[in-house]
Design a protein around this motif. Structure first.
Motif, PDB file in Angstrom:
ATOM      1  N   MET A  97       0.678  -1.144  -0.073  1.00 33.74           N
ATOM      2  CA  MET A  97      -0.064  -0.011   0.050  1.00 33.74           C
ATOM      3  C   MET A  97       0.839   1.554  -0.070  1.00 33.74           C
ATOM      4  O   MET A  97       0.488   2.294  -0.580  1.00 33.74           O
ATOM      5  N   ALA A  98       1.835   1.087   0.746  1.00 32.23           N
ATOM      6  CA  ALA A  98       2.902   2.324   0.685  1.00 32.23           C
ATOM      7  C   ALA A  98       3.364   2.628  -0.725  1.00 32.23           C
ATOM      8  O   ALA A  98       3.510   3.824  -1.041  1.00 32.23           O
ATOM      9  N   ALA A  99       3.655   1.614  -1.168  1.00 29.79           N
ATOM     10  CA  ALA A  99       4.409   1.834  -2.575  1.00 29.79           C
ATOM     11  C   ALA A  99       3.049   2.392  -3.672  1.00 29.79           C
ATOM     12  O   ALA A  99       3.394   3.170  -4.276  1.00 29.79           O
ATOM     13  N   ASP A 100       2.083   2.133  -3.555  1.00 28.85           N
ATOM     14  CA  ASP A 100       0.759   2.505  -4.194  1.00 28.85           C
ATOM     15  C   ASP A 100       0.722   4.212  -3.889  1.00 28.85           C
ATOM     16  O   ASP A 100       0.620   4.911  -4.868  1.00 28.85           O
ATOM     17  N   PHE A 101       0.728   4.572  -2.730  1.00 27.09           N
ATOM     18  CA  PHE A 101       0.523   5.753  -2.410  1.00 27.09           C
ATOM     19  C   PHE A 101       1.536   6.605  -2.654  1.00 27.09           C
ATOM     20  O   PHE A 101       1.712   7.717  -3.365  1.00 27.09           O
ATOM     21  N   LEU A 102       3.022   6.182  -2.635  1.00 29.72           N
ATOM     22  CA  LEU A 102       4.224   6.922  -2.939  1.00 29.72           C
ATOM     23  C   LEU A 102       4.326   6.977  -4.335  1.00 29.72           C
ATOM     24  O   LEU A 102       4.833   7.979  -4.945  1.00 29.72           O
ATOM     25  N   ALA A 103       3.762   6.060  -5.138  1.00 29.64           N
ATOM     26  CA  ALA A 103       3.843   6.075  -6.690  1.00 29.64           C
ATOM     27  C   ALA A 103       2.787   7.326  -6.997  1.00 29.64           C
ATOM     28  O   ALA A 103       3.226   8.085  -8.036  1.00 29.64           O
ATOM     29  N   VAL A 104       1.766   7.414  -6.341  1.00 32.31           N
ATOM     30  CA  VAL A 104       0.815   8.856  -6.664  1.00 32.31           C
ATOM     31  C   VAL A 104       1.820   9.949  -6.373  1.00 32.31           C
ATOM     32  O   VAL A 104       1.817  10.912  -7.174  1.00 32.31           O
ATOM     33  N   ALA A 105       2.397   9.967  -5.124  1.00 33.20           N
ATOM     34  CA  ALA A 105       3.199  11.063  -4.794  1.00 33.20           C
ATOM     35  C   ALA A 105       4.307  11.493  -5.659  1.00 33.20           C
ATOM     36  O   ALA A 105       4.463  12.521  -6.222  1.00 33.20           O
ATOM     37  N   ARG A 106       4.844  10.323  -6.111  1.00 37.40           N
ATOM     38  CA  ARG A 106       5.903  10.296  -7.270  1.00 37.40           C
ATOM     39  C   ARG A 106       5.491  11.069  -8.512  1.00 37.40           C
ATOM     40  O   ARG A 106       6.295  11.961  -9.057  1.00 37.40           O
ATOM     41  N   ALA A 107       4.273  10.753  -8.879  1.00 38.63           N
ATOM     42  CA  ALA A 107       3.639  11.192 -10.125  1.00 38.63           C
ATOM     43  C   ALA A 107       3.642  12.669  -9.723  1.00 38.63           C
ATOM     44  O   ALA A 107       3.713  13.497 -10.998  1.00 38.63           O
ATOM     45  N   ARG A 108       2.914  12.984  -8.670  1.00 35.43           N
ATOM     46  CA  ARG A 108       2.693  14.460  -8.322  1.00 35.43           C
ATOM     47  C   ARG A 108       3.846  15.372  -8.062  1.00 35.43           C
ATOM     48  O   ARG A 108       3.822  16.792  -8.290  1.00 35.43           O
ATOM     49  N   LEU A 109       4.983  14.656  -7.657  1.00 37.21           N
ATOM     50  CA  LEU A 109       6.065  15.544  -7.308  1.00 37.21           C
ATOM     51  C   LEU A 109       7.407  14.968  -7.806  1.00 37.21           C
ATOM     52  O   LEU A 109       8.209  14.340  -7.099  1.00 37.21           O
ATOM     53  N   PRO A 110       7.253  15.174  -9.076  1.00 39.04           N
ATOM     54  CA  PRO A 110       8.630  14.489  -9.778  1.00 39.04           C
ATOM     55  C   PRO A 110      10.151  14.807  -9.298  1.00 39.04           C
ATOM     56  O   PRO A 110      11.005  14.151  -9.670  1.00 39.04           O
ATOM     57  N   ALA A 139      16.316   9.058  -7.178  1.00 42.97           N
ATOM     58  CA  ALA A 139      16.402   9.494  -5.826  1.00 42.97           C
ATOM     59  C   ALA A 139      17.898  10.280  -5.648  1.00 42.97           C
ATOM     60  O   ALA A 139      17.897  11.307  -5.417  1.00 42.97           O
ATOM     61  N   ASP A 140      18.621   9.401  -6.130  1.00 43.16           N
ATOM     62  CA  ASP A 140      20.198   9.923  -5.903  1.00 43.16           C
ATOM     63  C   ASP A 140      20.482  11.252  -6.677  1.00 43.16           C
ATOM     64  O   ASP A 140      21.134  11.905  -6.300  1.00 43.16           O
ATOM     65  N   ALA A 141      19.838  11.257  -8.131  1.00 46.85           N
ATOM     66  CA  ALA A 141      19.829  12.513  -8.723  1.00 46.85           C
ATOM     67  C   ALA A 141      19.249  13.708  -8.392  1.00 46.85           C
ATOM     68  O   ALA A 141      19.710  14.795  -8.457  1.00 46.85           O
ATOM     69  N   LEU A 142      18.140  13.445  -7.718  1.00 47.31           N
ATOM     70  CA  LEU A 142      17.236  14.486  -7.153  1.00 47.31           C
ATOM     71  C   LEU A 142      17.722  15.193  -5.947  1.00 47.31           C
ATOM     72  O   LEU A 142      17.243  16.242  -5.645  1.00 47.31           O
ATOM     73  N   LEU A 143      18.265  14.456  -5.079  1.00 44.59           N
ATOM     74  CA  LEU A 143      18.553  14.811  -3.576  1.00 44.59           C
ATOM     75  C   LEU A 143      19.650  15.579  -3.717  1.00 44.59           C
ATOM     76  O   LEU A 143      20.364  15.740  -4.798  1.00 44.59           O
ATOM     77  N   PRO A 144      19.721  16.713  -2.587  1.00 48.12           N
ATOM     78  CA  PRO A 144      20.604  17.537  -2.616  1.00 48.12           C
ATOM     79  C   PRO A 144      21.966  16.988  -2.902  1.00 48.12           C
ATOM     80  O   PRO A 144      22.272  15.923  -2.312  1.00 48.12           O
ATOM     81  N   PRO A 145      23.054  17.760  -3.275  1.00 46.53           N
ATOM     82  CA  PRO A 145      24.354  17.187  -3.636  1.00 46.53           C
ATOM     83  C   PRO A 145      24.825  16.834  -2.024  1.00 46.53           C
ATOM     84  O   PRO A 145      24.572  17.591  -1.049  1.00 46.53           O
ATOM     85  N   GLY A 146      25.813  15.840  -2.207  1.00 49.54           N
ATOM     86  CA  GLY A 146      26.198  15.247  -0.735  1.00 49.54           C
ATOM     87  C   GLY A 146      25.974  13.764  -0.726  1.00 49.54           C
ATOM     88  O   GLY A 146      25.701  13.174  -1.593  1.00 49.54           O
TER      89      GLY A 146
END
Lengths: 352, 593
Positions: A97-110, A139-146
């Motif tokens: 279920m977490a993956a399902d909701f997070l997939a929605v979030a990922r589509a909304r917050l690319p 995620a690795d590409a989108l997160l702040p450098p570091g």
């Protein structure tokens, strides 16, 4: 309780019975929008979590659903809300279920690296490794450098799951290296990362690569260090599983016992030990451990399922029946919860 | 802040799913996942090459094998509905009683093409390794949308008949004994307009004739397709919507009234006293050795059923209680294919189910007392099946060493799973050999027959050429069927037992045979059931093959007839086809080819 089950055939889709459930809760939802209530405050993770926990417990179902639905309806930020619900479910061990909701979030917050990371974690925990690698790489590409040691850690295991063992080992070493970098530049007030966790990841990658001796060597080296009880248990449990996979039953049994001794309250070590015994038809011993599991986690579906068969074989037919009833109760509740949550996700996904 | 620091340990959750089979599973699985396009069919291999591993070797399909495509809806890039992706099975039937197994393919339909494509096919085995299409002459070319079929002599006239599971009215085709069939569906009272997937004939009420169980999926209406006709999304993948968009329909149990007619006894038998489910596979076994045949039904996405036969055509569903409804953690799986056999030779029949991808296929060991355990991990079967979507499956002795091995046909249902994952539409089929109490992944060492990468569905085992080695016939989606012939290994002995009804014509389907022999210096007892049912949408060789390894003789053979009687025979030579007619004192022995 874990719902880390792999996705069954089209499980993510709403079953037809869902619509009956929807109809049943519709009256409770209707007033929320019909009353013209003022806009809600910003989505509140605590309220969401409370509502989800109530759902799980089978309490205040209508009001919990109403709260979630109401929050969705009034939220101007469905992506953030989907992320919050997803993270709560992830923490709660409800990975599908977490993956399902997070997939929605990922589509909304690319562009949100944290969402990609949380989705990647859920996918990795579901062993959907291809998807996990894609999400974690993003995620690795989108997160702040570091340094991103946690991303690398999950990536390492997911790459191993894809059978890209060389890449996985390199990633495990990189994860450890980034963890050291992170610890060396620790922000104020932040606890350091436990480097032992990264060694567990390396051992696990070797295990998945069927390099059992190498995996055991990593664990042996790790166990020379002063580990806390939880880490000792973790090491012993991993050792048990490696020995189990290698066919060393006696060694596995000893390691399972060591894991339980190191962390007597750890449900997972106890359950894994019981599962090992069930597979070897040692039903009386398995029963004793399964009873410990359900004493600590009365919602443990797998333990009840197994007790339903080990108890009769230990001479307790009535106990078996009771365990069976308990399993069915939990299982049915979970299916109902999943149906409700699936509908919530659909509402969330459809919200403009 | 470091992202994700607070969440659970990945280490503990992910370990433990790998096992001993992984070293050999690795490259094959990687190949299966990364190979979107099937490779060219490997060259025919007439014999095991020098230096090849001993054990088992399957030829690739021959150039003169049937080349017609098995139709199930539109081509992959155009398909829209679930009904177009499940494919169909295959049945092995000696329809003309010439001693060779013929091939029947229930086939789907493509009503959108002009002209419409797809009709069932019957291929006669000429006995020389080739087949001729006798569809038109035999009258079996039904143009309904077919999925599975069951074979059995329902009218006890000595000729095997066909029951065909359709989307729409099912068909019962009576074998007239002259190489032709007649459609007796109406006269027999077999009426079912919904979507049937698989079926099994079995004498469930022990009256001597064959009753019929029909597994069904859901009510599918092209005029009202799921999700208003839109495709569904699975992560990044678009694919036909799954079964859960529509309510499941109950399975059916037909009682053979002995006069050519069947009566629907689904309600009074208890078969309907369960939640309707998405039935995909059905097999027959006797879980408690009480002489009454039980039924196991694999369901897609929902708990599997185990119908315990209480006698008098009454059943109790005990799937959850017995532990076969779900995996070891009590989690429902999405079952596609099923099989039952005593893999560990403890005298109790066990169960195997093939499941959807990103999940493992499950082996349930029968521990007696109506209780089973999921022993998949202990038997090293979990990991190699993770990336594949399993369909037809069979426990059989592939290498004739005396224990049962396992084949699984694989292929995905998403037209392009590679767009959202590393999985592929076409996949390797799997072969596992039982060695040292575990199942070793043997696909890579099993010859070019197991190097094919296709989207397989049905699978049937049978001895097509009379050599006592079991060949495989695999039905494919979007391709011709694959005939995988086993290449005999020198010095490996076997027996092929054929059971025939006696003068009273009581069915001998699901009789059991026990064979005792010394294999590898150890006394071995094998008990096997004549069971055509199981797999996915398919029907297998009704004869029982016994692998005997280096045994020079069978010390004893006992037939356990369905009516409870037994018939024993003393020492028998190996490498023989043993024909046993019920009630006759001596078997007929014929040399295997």
């Amino acid at each position: 309780m874990s719902d880390a089950r792999p996705p069954a055939h089209f499980r993510v889709l709403a079953p037809a019975v869902l619509f009956a459930a929807l109809l049943a809760v519709a009256p409770a939802w209707a007033p929320c929008s019909a009353q013209g209530a003022p806009p809600a405050a910003a989505p509140d993770a605590a309220r969401i979590e409370q509502a989800l926990r109530a759902l799980r417990a089978g309490k205040e179902i209508d009001s919990s659903l109403a709260l979630l639905r109401d929050t969705i309806e009034r939220s101007g930020d469905p992506g953030t809300l989907a992320r919050q619900i997803g993270v709560v479910l992830l923490t709660d061990g409800r990975y599908a279920m977490a993956a399902d909701f997070l997939a929605v979030a990922r589509a909304r917050l690319p562009q949100d690296g944290n969402v990609a990371l949380q989705l990647g974690k859920a996918q990795a925990l579901l062993r959907r490794f291809d998807e996990a690698v894609a999400s974690l790489t993003a995620a690795d590409a989108l997160l702040p450098p570091g340094p991103h040691p946690i991303v690398k850690q999950f990536l390492a295991t997911s790459l191993a799951g894809q059978q890209r063992f060389d890449d996985a080992l390199r990633m495990a070493l990189l994860a450890r290296s980034e963890a050291e970098t992170f610890n060396a530049n620790l922000p104020p007030g932040r606890p350091p990362l436990e480097l032992a966790d990264f060694e567990f990841t390396r051992a696990n990658v070797l295990h998945i690569a069927v390099r059992f001796d190498d995996a055991l060597a990593v664990l042996a080296q790790l166990e020379l260090e002063p580990l806390d009880a939880a880490d000792r248990a973790k090491a012993a449990l991993l050792r048990a599983k490696i020995l189990d996979a290698r066919g060393d039953d006696a060694g596995a049994l000893g390691a399972y016992a060591a894991a339980r001794a190191a962390a007597p309250d750890d449900v997972e070590a106890c359950y894994e030990n019981a599962s090992f015994l069930v597979r070897r038809a040692k039903h009386a011993e398995a029963t004793a451990l399964l009873q410990q599991v359900v004493a600590r986690d009365p919602q443990h579906e797998g333990a009840w399922f197994n007790l339903a068969r080990t108890l009769p074989r230990s001479g307790d037919a009535a106990g078996g029946k009771a365990a069976l009833a308990r399993y069915q109760e939990i299982h049915d509740q979970k299916l109902k919860d999943d149906e409700r949550l699936t509908e919530l996700r659909r509402v969330l996904a459809a919200k403009q | 802040m470091i992202p994700g620091h607070a969440t659970a340990s990945v280490t503990l959750v992910l370990v433990g799913w790998v096992g001993r089979a992984a070293p050999s599973a690795g490259p094959a699985a990687v190949q299966a996942r990364s190979t979107g396009v099937p490779p060219p069919v490997a060259a025919q291999t007439p014999a095991v090459p020098a230096g090849a591993p001993r054990g088992v070797w399957y030829e690739a399909p021959r150039p003169d094998d049937p080349q017609f495509p098995l139709v199930c809806g539109r081509p992959r890039d155009q398909l829209q509905w679930l009904i177009e992706i499940n494919g169909s099975g295959v049945a092995l039937i000696d329809h003309d009683r010439d001693g060779d197994l013929d091939l029947f393919f229930p086939m789907g339909r493509d009503p959108w093409s002009d002209p419409p494509r797809g009709s069932d096919r019957l291929l006669r085995n000429r006995g020389d390794g080739t087949f001729e299409d006798v569809t038109a002459a035999s009258g079996v070319g039904d143009e309904a949308w077919s999925f599975g079929c069951a074979v059995g002599d329902y009218d006890s006239d000595g000729f095997d008949d066909l029951f065909i599971c359709n989307w729409g009215p099912d068909r019962l085709l009576r074998n007239k004994g002259d190489g032709t069939f007649e459609d007796v569906s109406t006269q027999a009272g077999i009426a079912d307009d919904d979507w049937s997937t698989c079926a099994a004939f079995a004498d469930l009420d022990q009256d001597g004739d064959l009753d019929l169980y029909v597994a069904r999926y859901f009510h599918f209406d092209l005029a009202k397709p799921p999700n208003s006709g839109k495709p569904c999304k699975f992560g990044a993948i678009e694919a036909p919507c799954g079964p859960q968009w529509e309510p499941a329909v109950h399975d059916l149990l037909w009682r053979n009234d002995g006069n050519g007619r069947f009566t629907d006894v689904s309600v009074e038998s208890g078969i309907r006293a369960v939640r309707a489910s998405y039935g995909f596979g059905v097999t027959v076994l006797d879980i408690d050795d009480d002489g009454r045949l039980d039924l196991f039904v694999g369901n897609d996405s929902l708990p599997n059923f185990l119908f315990h036969n209480l006698g008098g055509m009454k059943f109790a569903e005990i799937g959850v209680m017995s532990g076969v409804s779900a995996n070891i953690d009590g989690e429902d799986q999405a079952c596609m294919g099923v099989d039952a056999a005593d893999y560990d030779d403890d005298g109790r029949e066990d169960l195997f189910v093939s499941n959807f991808s990103s999940d493992y296929n499950t082996l349930y060991r029968n521990d007696g007392g109506l209780l089973f355990d999921d022993v998949t991990r202990s038997m090293a079967l979990a990991e190699a099946s993770w990336w594949t979507l399993g369909w037809g499956t069979k426990l059989f002795d592939a290498d004739c060493d005396g224990d049962l091995d396992l084949a699984v046909a694989n292929g995905h249902v998403y037209p392009h799973p590679e767009r959202g994952s590393g999985m592929t539409f076409a996949q390797l089929n799997h072969l596992y050999l039982q060695r040292d109490g575990r199942f070793d992944f043997a696909t890579a060492d099993a010859g070019p027959g197991f190097a094919l990468v296709r989207s397989s569905r049905g699978l049937a085992t049978g001895d097509l050429n009379g050599d006592g080695w079991l060949d495989l016939v695999v039905s494919e989606l979007e391709g011709p069927p694959s005939i995988l012939r086993a290449v005999p290994q020198p010095g490996v002995h076997r027996l092929l037992v054929e059971l025939q009804p006696g003068a009273d014509r009581r069915t001998v389907e699901h009789a059991e045979v026990t064979v005792k022999a010394t294999i590898g210096g150890a006394a071995r007892v094998q008990r096997r059931r004549a069971n055509r049912a199981g797999s996915y949408a398919s029907s297998c060789d009704p004869r029982i093959q016994f692998g005997l390894g280096d045994a020079n003789a069978v010390t004893e053979l006992i037939v356990h007839w369905p009516d409870g009687s037994e018939q024993g025979f003393g020492e028998l030579p190996v490498d023989r086809r043993v024909v046993i007619r019920r009630g006759e004192k001596s078997p007929r022995l014929e040399a295997l080819r």
